[in-house]
Scaffold this motif. Structure first.
Motif: not given
Length: 329
Positions: A23-26, A28-29, A32, A244, A247-248
């Motif tokens: 998942p894109p959110k995962q 990006a996290q 980070e 990515l 996103q970040v």
């Protein structure tokens, strides 16, 4: 040097495939968190990249920028040592192999390649990505503790990119000494920060003490003319942003500039630049201001005007990191 550097399409495609199913959110996290960890102090017995998800997210985010920075350093080295091609390459702390891709893009053909790193998930992913590059399909991916006690096999070229900041001072010194003992050419790249520059200067001093000549970026092998604490020498490589990246980091630009410091040293005959542009050229009406590091072991500013004819045209096209004057000027 800050002109856009093209990342091989085969590498871009392979990196994009890493994020399939993540998942894109995962992703990006994970990036980070890993960036925050990299900015801290990490002992060499505690690999930062712990599993495939970590490695996949960080490789997709960082490999294009690392490739661009290493490629820029290698291009400058290749220009100073024309006609030479490394037959063997050892990439120390190479992780997923960005530097090996940069070497194969700089010098065509196959060579014996060994990648050393302490993070097995990074090595496994590097091996997987290398399947997309014919020049790297026979590369060896070997787990090793980087630092004191590391002995390198003889090699034409040793690269050490974005590694020294993760090591203790003693381990840094031991690694550079080991590279100097094993290689005909050593290229070291670090982030383009004051601390990264400090690590590069320490490595440069050890390589010169071991009998190496500086091929790039410096026009000479004497002491750096920058007064410690007043400035730092670094360069910039432009790299296209992936989804990515956006996103970040946010922002709308299609690219970002990777700041890096480097030294390329060799035991081979070499022809360093007569001078090198060490800041972004400043364009004014009818003139260009260039900040140079010169062969006379000094920093200097020169102003090139329309009265200089073709040299003025060359100055307007000059980029941060370029040789000055350009060949043929």
């Amino acid at each position: 040097m800050n002109a856009a550097l093209s990342v091989p399409e085969s590498l871009r495609a392979a990196l994009a495939g890493l994020l399939d199913g993540l998942p894109p959110k995962q992703a990006a996290q994970a990036v980070e968190r890993l960036i925050a960890t990299y900015r801290g102090r990490t002992p060499t017995d505690a690999p930062i990249l712990r599993d495939r998800a970590d490695v996949a997210a960080y490789a997709a985010y960082r490999m294009p920028a690392t490739f661009a920075a290493v490629s820029a350093a290698l291009d400058a080295f290749a220009e100073a040592v024309p006609g030479w091609t490394p037959g063997t390459h050892v990439d120390v702390g190479g992780g997923t192999g960005a530097a090996t891709w940069a070497v194969s893009a700089t010098w065509a053909g196959e060579r014996a390649v060994t990648v050393l790193d302490w993070a097995e998930p990074a090595l496994a992913l590097g091996r997987e990505l290398a399947a997309a590059n014919p020049a790297l399909r026979e590369a060896r991916w070997q787990r090793a503790r980087i630092g004191t006690g590391l002995t390198l096999d003889s090699a034409d070229l040793v690269t050490v990119s974005y590694v020294l900041g993760e090591l203790t001072g003693d381990d840094r010194d031991a690694l550079i000494d080991s590279a100097a003992s094993a290689a005909r050419a050593v290229v070291v790249i670090e982030p383009g920060t004051p601390d990264g520059y400090g690590r590069i200067i320490a490595a440069r001093d050890r390589l010169v003490a071991a009998g190496f000549r500086i091929a790039a970026p410096c026009p000479h092998s004497a002491a750096c003319p920058i007064v410690p604490g007043t400035d730092w020498c670094h360069f910039s490589a432009r790299v296209s942003r992936s989804s990515l990246h956006r996103q970040v980091k946010g922002g709308s630009l299609a690219y970002e500039d990777e700041k890096f410091a480097y030294v390329a040293a060799t035991r081979l005959p070499c022809a360093p630049a007569p001078a090198r542009v060490v800041r972004k050229p400043q364009l004014r009406k009818g003139q260009v201001l260039l900040e140079l590091c010169e062969r006379e072991e000094r920093l200097a500013r020169t102003t090139v005007t329309k009265r200089h004819g073709d040299l003025y045209k060359a100055a307007r096209d000059a980029a941060w990191g370029d040789i000055w004057p350009p060949h043929g000027a």
